[in-house]
Design an enzyme around this catalytic site. Structure first.
Site, PDB file in Angstrom:
ATOM      1  N   LYS A 217      36.256  65.322  24.341  1.00 18.14           N
ATOM      2  CA  LYS A 217      37.373  64.993  23.437  1.00 18.14           C
ATOM      3  C   LYS A 217      36.871  64.848  21.989  1.00 18.14           C
ATOM      4  O   LYS A 217      37.470  65.372  21.046  1.00 18.14           O
ATOM      5  CB  LYS A 217      38.026  63.686  23.904  1.00 18.14           C
ATOM      6  CG  LYS A 217      38.964  63.046  22.923  1.00 18.14           C
ATOM      7  CD  LYS A 217      40.250  63.803  22.770  1.00 18.14           C
ATOM      8  CE  LYS A 217      41.039  63.324  21.565  1.00 18.14           C
ATOM      9  NZ  LYS A 217      42.220  64.101  21.309  1.00 18.14           N
ATOM     10  N   CYS A 271      43.230  61.420  14.345  1.00 21.83           N
ATOM     11  CA  CYS A 271      42.262  61.991  15.305  1.00 21.83           C
ATOM     12  C   CYS A 271      41.071  62.616  14.581  1.00 21.83           C
ATOM     13  O   CYS A 271      39.959  62.123  14.679  1.00 21.83           O
ATOM     14  CB  CYS A 271      42.944  63.022  16.189  1.00 21.83           C
ATOM     15  SG  CYS A 271      44.055  62.266  17.381  1.00 21.83           S
TER      16      CYS A 271
HETATM   17  N1  LIG Z   1      48.733  59.831  19.199  1.00 21.00           N
HETATM   18  C1  LIG Z   1      48.072  60.954  19.437  1.00 21.00           C
HETATM   19  O1  LIG Z   1      48.472  62.040  19.022  1.00 21.00           O
HETATM   20  C2  LIG Z   1      46.798  60.930  20.250  1.00 21.00           C
HETATM   21  C3  LIG Z   1      46.265  62.157  20.701  1.00 21.00           C
HETATM   22  C4  LIG Z   1      45.142  62.136  21.505  1.00 21.00           C
HETATM   23  C5  LIG Z   1      44.551  60.911  21.815  1.00 21.00           C
HETATM   24  N2  LIG Z   1      45.074  59.731  21.349  1.00 21.00           N
HETATM   25  C6  LIG Z   1      44.424  58.476  21.717  1.00 21.00           C
HETATM   26  O2  LIG Z   1      45.239  57.798  22.685  1.00 21.00           O
HETATM   27  C7  LIG Z   1      45.070  56.378  22.535  1.00 21.00           C
HETATM   28  C8  LIG Z   1      46.433  55.732  22.353  1.00 21.00           C
HETATM   29  O3  LIG Z   1      46.975  56.215  21.151  1.00 21.00           O
HETATM   30  P1  LIG Z   1      48.519  56.069  20.784  1.00 21.00           P
HETATM   31  O4  LIG Z   1      48.760  56.998  19.638  1.00 21.00           O
HETATM   32  O5  LIG Z   1      49.355  56.185  22.015  1.00 21.00           O
HETATM   33  O6  LIG Z   1      48.544  54.540  20.281  1.00 21.00           O
HETATM   34  P2  LIG Z   1      49.831  53.669  19.892  1.00 21.00           P
HETATM   35  O7  LIG Z   1      49.387  52.714  18.876  1.00 21.00           O
HETATM   36  O8  LIG Z   1      50.997  54.563  19.638  1.00 21.00           O
HETATM   37  O9  LIG Z   1      50.173  52.881  21.248  1.00 21.00           O
HETATM   38  C9  LIG Z   1      49.305  52.008  21.887  1.00 21.00           C
HETATM   39  C10 LIG Z   1      50.124  50.935  22.602  1.00 21.00           C
HETATM   40  O10 LIG Z   1      49.203  50.126  23.354  1.00 21.00           O
HETATM   41  C11 LIG Z   1      49.689  48.793  23.357  1.00 21.00           C
HETATM   42  N3  LIG Z   1      48.618  47.894  23.775  1.00 21.00           N
HETATM   43  C12 LIG Z   1      47.590  47.381  23.065  1.00 21.00           C
HETATM   44  N4  LIG Z   1      46.789  46.635  23.844  1.00 21.00           N
HETATM   45  C13 LIG Z   1      47.324  46.662  25.085  1.00 21.00           C
HETATM   46  C14 LIG Z   1      46.960  46.089  26.336  1.00 21.00           C
HETATM   47  N5  LIG Z   1      45.869  45.343  26.460  1.00 21.00           N
HETATM   48  N6  LIG Z   1      47.745  46.314  27.412  1.00 21.00           N
HETATM   49  C15 LIG Z   1      48.867  47.078  27.294  1.00 21.00           C
HETATM   50  N7  LIG Z   1      49.262  47.656  26.151  1.00 21.00           N
HETATM   51  C16 LIG Z   1      48.498  47.452  25.058  1.00 21.00           C
HETATM   52  C17 LIG Z   1      50.192  48.607  21.937  1.00 21.00           C
HETATM   53  O11 LIG Z   1      51.096  47.513  21.866  1.00 21.00           O
HETATM   54  C18 LIG Z   1      50.836  49.960  21.663  1.00 21.00           C
HETATM   55  O12 LIG Z   1      52.232  49.948  21.987  1.00 21.00           O
HETATM   56  C19 LIG Z   1      44.112  56.165  21.349  1.00 21.00           C
HETATM   57  O13 LIG Z   1      42.807  56.039  21.836  1.00 21.00           O
HETATM   58  C20 LIG Z   1      44.251  57.486  20.585  1.00 21.00           C
HETATM   59  O14 LIG Z   1      43.101  57.765  19.823  1.00 21.00           O
HETATM   60  C21 LIG Z   1      46.189  59.718  20.582  1.00 21.00           C
END
Ligand SMILES: NC(=O)c1ccc[n+]([C@@H]2O[C@H](COP(=O)([O-])OP(=O)(O)OC[C@H]3O[C@@H](n4cnc5c(N)ncnc54)[C@H](O)[C@@H]3O)[C@@H](O)[C@H]2O)c1
Length: 412
Positions: A217, A271
């Site tokens: 990744k 990212c």
């Molecule tokens: N958004 C993208 O396009 C994308 C693409 C690939 C990878 N990612 C990766 O995916 C992961 C998540 O990203 P995202 O964009 O969905 O984040 P986000 O901020 O949109 O959502 C994360 C959610 O997790 C919740 N959270 C925090 N701690 C928690 C816990 N202990 N238990 C339950 N819920 C909890 C938060 O309240 C939030 O609603 C990150 O590592 C990111 O780098 C994101």
């Protein structure tokens, strides 16, 4: 294990997803659409309240309709308490640590999610880490699960399955992209593959070890970042040489094995501008090209500001119009956007800065007044074309007639 396989094949598994954000929520919907019983859990009570009321809290095309469908089918349930499950998927944020002098991953969300899972973990459960993480984090998660639950690591399964979707097409890509599934236990990866194969309609799920999956990744995004940095570095060198970088790249790309990318305002988003640092933090002595690429891309907005300041002879009575604030064409996402940085530095230097960002409906963004393209052309003394939105491409001839700094080579 046999009964687990049967449960997976018959979609009888209960899957709990932690983190109902941009990744966790669409993933919940995709697994529910595949026929599994899915619980969507988030520590943010407002998020769960909104989801329970039948609404999503993020902007993503077609997701609201898909969410309501799965909610009505009874397959997806937003929950504010973690329950026992067969499978847990952790999809929580992995930002940088705040107030740290170098850029390193803040793994506290992953750690606390693992501690919460450990409270309800049972033998033979599968825990999948989907968050983007530095190498060795899946092992750290397994250590926490083992220590906090008291269940030995050979009696549950830990897997990393990183996410590689594109915002704006998340649900489609979840069901069509290839996936990488990594675990230190082959049987755990094979078991996970059965579950993801049920959700991924067209892509292929590949199996490897956990560290390779983590690096895969990071390397995907780093590859893009390094290649963009090469183009951005060329743009700075060409400026010193007094030649046109876009002409140079066009000609160099006539070589059958050369394909240089286009320079721009820098690199933004959550990212590409973040993930390469997760390799650098673990290998500060070895990851030299990766670090330099990040620094080159981070420097580009300041380079552009200096050029504009030079062209305008630092005349602070002038109004500068920024065309495009988002970090990518045709989206509304301003996170880590180099165009925003250009606007902010120019404003801090004393210029009046206004902007045209057709993908944002507000009238104002971070103290910048937003105008339509027609209005900004009238109100600005000088323009900076910072993002290649379609509306700018459609008006190239008008833009060419203006005093403008073209960061993208669109007007050539
Ligand atoms: N958004 C993208 O396009 C994308 C693409 C690939 C990878 N990612 C990766 O995916 C992961 C998540 O990203 P995202 O964009 O969905 O984040 P986000 O901020 O949109 O959502 C994360 C959610 O997790 C919740 N959270 C925090 N701690 C928690 C816990 N202990 N238990 C339950 N819920 C909890 C938060 O309240 C939030 O609603 C990150 O590592 C990111 O780098 C994101």
């Amino acid at each position: 294990m046999r009964s687990l396989l049967e449960k997976a094949q018959n979609r009888e598994l209960k899957i709990t997803i932690l983190g109902m954000g941009y990744i966790g929520l669409p993933t919940s919907i995709a697994f529910a659409r595949a026929g599994f019983n899915v619980n969507g859990f988030d520590v943010n009570e407002e998020v769960i309240k909104t989801l329970k009321s039948g609404h999503i809290h993020i902007v993503e095309p077609s997701l609201q309709e898909a969410f309501v469908e799965t909610l009505n089918s009874g397959k997806l349930k937003p929950v504010d308490m973690l329950e026992k499950s067969d499978v847990f998927i952790i999809s929580v944020p992995t930002p940088f640590k705040k107030d740290h002098e170098t850029k390193i991953a803040d793994l506290s969300y992953v750690q606390s999610a693992a501690k919460e899972v450990a409270k309800v973990l049972e033998k033979n459960n599968l825990v999948i880490l989907e968050s983007t993480v530095p190498p060795m984090t899946t092992k750290m998660m397994t250590d926490i699960l083992e220590k906090e639950s008291g269940i030995s690591r050979d009696q549950f399964m830990s897997v990393h399955c990183p996410e590689r979707v594109l915002p704006g097409r998340i649900l489609y890509e979840l069901e069509h992209n290839d996936r990488i599934i990594g675990s230190e236990r082959r049987d755990a990866a094979e078991y996970t593959k059965i579950i993801y194969d049920a959700m991924v309609k067209e892509g292929t799920c590949y199996i490897t070890d956990d560290i390779t999956a983590e690096m895969c990744k990071l390397v995907e995004n780093t590859f893009r970042d390094v290649n963009i940095a090469f183009a951005n570095e060329l743009s700075v060198i060409c400026d010193k040489l007094g030649i046109d970088v876009f002409e140079l790249i066009k000609l160099a790309n006539k070589h059958p094995r050369v394909n240089i990318l286009t320079p721009g305002a820098g690199v933004g988003g959550h990212c590409l501008a973040v993930d390469p640092w997760f390799i650098v933090e673990r290998f500060p002595k070895e990851a030299n090209v990766i670090r330099e690429a990040r620094l080159i891309n981070d420097y580009k907005p300041r380079f552009i500001v200096n050029k504009v300041d030079e062209i305008l002879k630092a005349d602070k009575s002038l109004t500068i119009g920024i065309l495009g604030l988002a970090y990518k064409p045709n989206i509304d996402d301003l996170r880590e956007s180099p165009a925003m940085e250009i606007a902010e530095i120019l404003r801090d230097k004393g210029y009046k800065v206004i902007a045209c960002e057709p993908n944002v409906s507000k009238k104002e963004v971070h103290e910048f007044e937003l105008y339509s393209l027609g209005d900004i052309l009238e109100k600005s003394d000088y323009l900076v074309l910072a993002q290649g939105h379609d509306i700018f491409k459609e008006n190239v001839d008008i833009l060419k007639s203006k005093r403008i700094y073209d960061c993208l080579g669109l007007l050539k």
